[in-house]
Design a protein around this motif. Structure first.
Motif, PDB file in Angstrom:
ATOM      1  N   LEU A 105       0.866  -1.164   0.000  1.00 42.83           N
ATOM      2  CA  LEU A 105       0.000   0.000   0.000  1.00 42.83           C
ATOM      3  C   LEU A 105       0.912   1.225   0.000  1.00 42.83           C
ATOM      4  N   ARG A 106       0.805   2.044  -1.028  1.00 43.62           N
ATOM      5  CA  ARG A 106       1.695   3.194  -1.183  1.00 43.62           C
ATOM      6  C   ARG A 106       0.909   4.483  -0.968  1.00 43.62           C
ATOM      7  N   LEU A 107       1.354   5.271   0.002  1.00 39.36           N
ATOM      8  CA  LEU A 107       0.699   6.529   0.340  1.00 39.36           C
ATOM      9  C   LEU A 107       1.679   7.682   0.203  1.00 39.36           C
ATOM     10  N   SER A 108       1.231   8.776  -0.390  1.00 38.30           N
ATOM     11  CA  SER A 108       1.997  10.021  -0.407  1.00 38.30           C
ATOM     12  C   SER A 108       1.125  11.099   0.219  1.00 38.30           C
ATOM     13  N   VAL A 109       1.644  11.761   1.263  1.00 41.64           N
ATOM     14  CA  VAL A 109       0.811  12.679   2.042  1.00 41.64           C
ATOM     15  C   VAL A 109       1.520  14.002   2.246  1.00 41.64           C
ATOM     16  N   VAL A 110       0.743  15.089   2.305  1.00 41.60           N
ATOM     17  CA  VAL A 110       1.329  16.395   2.601  1.00 41.60           C
ATOM     18  C   VAL A 110       1.744  16.438   4.071  1.00 41.60           C
ATOM     19  N   THR A 111       2.668  17.345   4.379  1.00 43.26           N
ATOM     20  CA  THR A 111       3.334  17.314   5.679  1.00 43.26           C
ATOM     21  C   THR A 111       2.381  17.393   6.867  1.00 43.26           C
ATOM     22  N   THR A 112       1.336  18.205   6.796  1.00 47.31           N
ATOM     23  CA  THR A 112       0.458  18.358   7.953  1.00 47.31           C
ATOM     24  C   THR A 112      -0.256  17.049   8.294  1.00 47.31           C
ATOM     25  N   SER A 113      -0.583  16.251   7.279  1.00 49.27           N
ATOM     26  CA  SER A 113      -1.307  15.000   7.549  1.00 49.27           C
ATOM     27  C   SER A 113      -0.413  13.918   8.146  1.00 49.27           C
ATOM     28  N   LYS A 114       0.908  14.153   8.170  1.00 46.64           N
ATOM     29  CA  LYS A 114       1.804  13.141   8.744  1.00 46.64           C
ATOM     30  C   LYS A 114       1.551  12.965  10.238  1.00 46.64           C
ATOM     31  N   TYR A 115       0.861  13.918  10.872  1.00 48.18           N
ATOM     32  CA  TYR A 115       0.616  13.824  12.304  1.00 48.18           C
ATOM     33  C   TYR A 115      -0.428  12.759  12.647  1.00 48.18           C
ATOM     34  N   PHE A 116      -1.404  12.544  11.752  1.00 49.91           N
ATOM     35  CA  PHE A 116      -2.461  11.591  12.107  1.00 49.91           C
ATOM     36  C   PHE A 116      -2.475  10.337  11.246  1.00 49.91           C
ATOM     37  N   ILE A 117      -1.907  10.383  10.038  1.00 48.03           N
ATOM     38  CA  ILE A 117      -1.920   9.206   9.162  1.00 48.03           C
ATOM     39  C   ILE A 117      -1.287   7.986   9.828  1.00 48.03           C
ATOM     40  N   PRO A 118      -0.131   8.108  10.518  1.00 47.40           N
ATOM     41  CA  PRO A 118       0.428   6.925  11.184  1.00 47.40           C
ATOM     42  C   PRO A 118      -0.509   6.325  12.223  1.00 47.40           C
ATOM     43  N   HIS A 119      -1.315   7.167  12.898  1.00 50.47           N
ATOM     44  CA  HIS A 119      -2.262   6.658  13.889  1.00 50.47           C
ATOM     45  C   HIS A 119      -3.380   5.858  13.219  1.00 50.47           C
ATOM     46  N   MET A 120      -3.704   6.213  11.966  1.00 52.67           N
ATOM     47  CA  MET A 120      -4.669   5.416  11.206  1.00 52.67           C
ATOM     48  C   MET A 120      -4.045   4.110  10.727  1.00 52.67           C
ATOM     49  N   LEU A 121      -2.770   4.172  10.348  1.00 50.60           N
ATOM     50  CA  LEU A 121      -2.107   3.011   9.777  1.00 50.60           C
ATOM     51  C   LEU A 121      -1.866   1.910  10.808  1.00 50.60           C
ATOM     52  N   GLY A 122      -1.640   2.294  12.073  1.00 54.35           N
ATOM     53  CA  GLY A 122      -1.306   1.312  13.100  1.00 54.35           C
ATOM     54  C   GLY A 122      -2.276   0.150  13.190  1.00 54.35           C
ATOM     55  N   PRO A 123      -3.560   0.395  13.462  1.00 50.53           N
ATOM     56  CA  PRO A 123      -4.526  -0.709  13.549  1.00 50.53           C
ATOM     57  C   PRO A 123      -4.689  -1.469  12.237  1.00 50.53           C
ATOM     58  N   PHE A 124      -4.580  -0.756  11.106  1.00 51.91           N
ATOM     59  CA  PHE A 124      -4.711  -1.421   9.802  1.00 51.91           C
ATOM     60  C   PHE A 124      -3.569  -2.411   9.593  1.00 51.91           C
ATOM     61  N   CYS A 125      -2.345  -2.011   9.988  1.00 52.31           N
ATOM     62  CA  CYS A 125      -1.187  -2.903   9.849  1.00 52.31           C
ATOM     63  C   CYS A 125      -1.303  -4.110  10.778  1.00 52.31           C
ATOM     64  N   GLU A 126      -1.873  -3.905  11.961  1.00 55.17           N
ATOM     65  CA  GLU A 126      -2.063  -5.027  12.876  1.00 55.17           C
ATOM     66  C   GLU A 126      -3.037  -6.046  12.291  1.00 55.17           C
ATOM     67  N   ARG A 127      -4.037  -5.554  11.602  1.00 53.01           N
ATOM     68  CA  ARG A 127      -5.037  -6.443  11.016  1.00 53.01           C
ATOM     69  C   ARG A 127      -4.499  -7.180   9.796  1.00 53.01           C
ATOM     70  N   TYR A 128      -3.634  -6.500   9.032  1.00 54.30           N
ATOM     71  CA  TYR A 128      -3.064  -7.093   7.825  1.00 54.30           C
ATOM     72  C   TYR A 128      -1.541  -7.035   7.906  1.00 54.30           C
ATOM     73  N   PRO A 129      -0.939  -7.873   8.733  1.00 59.92           N
ATOM     74  CA  PRO A 129       0.511  -7.790   8.976  1.00 59.92           C
ATOM     75  C   PRO A 129       1.360  -8.116   7.753  1.00 59.92           C
ATOM     76  N   GLY A 130       0.775  -8.752   6.745  1.00 59.78           N
ATOM     77  CA  GLY A 130       1.553  -9.079   5.556  1.00 59.78           C
ATOM     78  C   GLY A 130       1.672  -7.938   4.569  1.00 59.78           C
ATOM     79  N   ILE A 131       0.981  -6.829   4.831  1.00 66.59           N
ATOM     80  CA  ILE A 131       0.995  -5.698   3.902  1.00 66.59           C
ATOM     81  C   ILE A 131       2.247  -4.855   4.114  1.00 66.59           C
TER      82      ILE A 131
END
Length: 322
Positions: A105-131
């Motif tokens: 999964l490839r994401l490109s984000v503007v600098t301000t969104s870097k504050y919350f995008i990782p918090h969204m990614l955490g649970p998603f990565c736990e659910r799909y650890p092979g991604i």
């Protein structure tokens, strides 16, 4: 001519050469591509030379230290990007059929969104650890350039570009709030007028920033002119400048909720916060892979709820979420 080019490509060009070309095009330099692909720079250059000889056309040229693609090079690189995008999507569809969750999964984000995008990614990565998650952060101009090349699944903007053919969906509020140090006289006021705000020394984001764009639209709507004393290209630098008493500012509440707000307070200014939204954007010509489609569903449901609940928990919240 076009038929001969296709025949030459199909006979002589290898997938590896096309992958190298697409990577150089996406990253903008042979050095960056060689590091990304774990190849030496001479190897990358040699493969591109062989590809150029195969098609009988120059693919790029060096102007000083800047690599510039020719029209033919750009066309082949963009086609190669689409080919590998389809191959990646096929891989993930087959993985789904096998009951696996694999791929990228490839994401490109503007600098301000870097504050919350990782918090969204955490649970998603736990659910799909092979991604495999690939997260690129840049300023608005850099992310637009990546969007035009189309190598990523999603691009996150507060104000999507209007001159690129895209699909865009809102997924989260992006309230912009006025901030000041806790010791500032305005911090004790329960209601601050726009006229009072305009008198204070103001720290502004740089030209081209989505935050600045939203502020300028707000100023135009209310026929207001701020007392801009300094232009700063970083949210973190602005926060520290505000803490140091150099002025007040307007920033996304996400930079405070997830980036730290020690010593800062949200000012109670009439007609604020400025209401904007975050958007997931992707090229209209690009089909979403199964993983990208799953991530988009997650963002609209659980991801958004996760961020909004964090807003409520921290105390530095906005009127829309109270």
């Amino acid at each position: 001519m076009a038929k001969n080019l296709v025949q030459n490509l199909s006979r002589a060009a290898t997938l590896r050469q096309l992958e190298i070309l697409a990577t150089v095009y996406r990253l903008g330099s042979i050095k960056a591509a060689s590091e990304f692909l774990h190849l030496t720079q001479p190897t990358v250059s040699m493969q591109l030379k062989k590809l150029s000889e195969s098609v009988g056309m120059s693919l790029y040229q060096m102007i000083g230290r800047k690599l510039t693609f020719t029209d033919s090079g750009r066309e082949i690189a963009q086609s190669a990007t689409r080919i590998f995008g389809e191959l990646g999507a096929l891989e993930m569809r087959l993985a789904d059929l096998r009951g696996l969750k694999a791929g990228a999964l490839r994401l490109s984000v503007v600098t301000t969104s870097k504050y919350f995008i990782p918090h969204m990614l955490g649970p998603f990565c736990e659910r799909y650890p092979g991604i495999d998650i690939q997260l690129n952060v840049g300023n608005r101009r850099q992310i637009i350039e990546r969007l035009e090349k189309g190598g990523d699944d999603f691009y996150v903007f507060s104000h999507p570009p209007e001159d690129v053919d895209t699909v865009s969906t809102e997924f989260l509020l992006n309230p912009l709030v006025a901030i000041a140090p806790a010791s500032h006289p305005l911090a004790r006021k329960r209601r601050i007028s726009l006229a009072q705000l305009a008198q204070e020394p103001f720290l502004m984001r740089e030209q081209g920033s989505g935050t600045r764009f939203a502020i300028e639209q707000f100023l135009q709507k209310h026929r207001l002119k701020l007392n801009v004393k300094m232009t700063i290209e970083s949210n973190e630098a602005i926060k520290h400048a505000v803490m140091s008493g150099l002025g007040i500012s307007i920033l996304s509440a996400h930079t405070l909720t997830f980036g730290g707000n020690a010593g800062l307070v949200e000012l109670r200014v009439e007609k604020l916060p400025i209401t904007t939204s975050w958007h997931m954007v992707w090229p209209k010509s690009k089909s979403l892979s199964p993983i990208a489609d799953r991530f988009l569903q997650y963002v609209h449901d659980e991801g958004r709820q996760l961020i909004e609940s964090e807003f409520r928990r921290t105390g530095l919240v906005t009127k829309q979420l109270r």
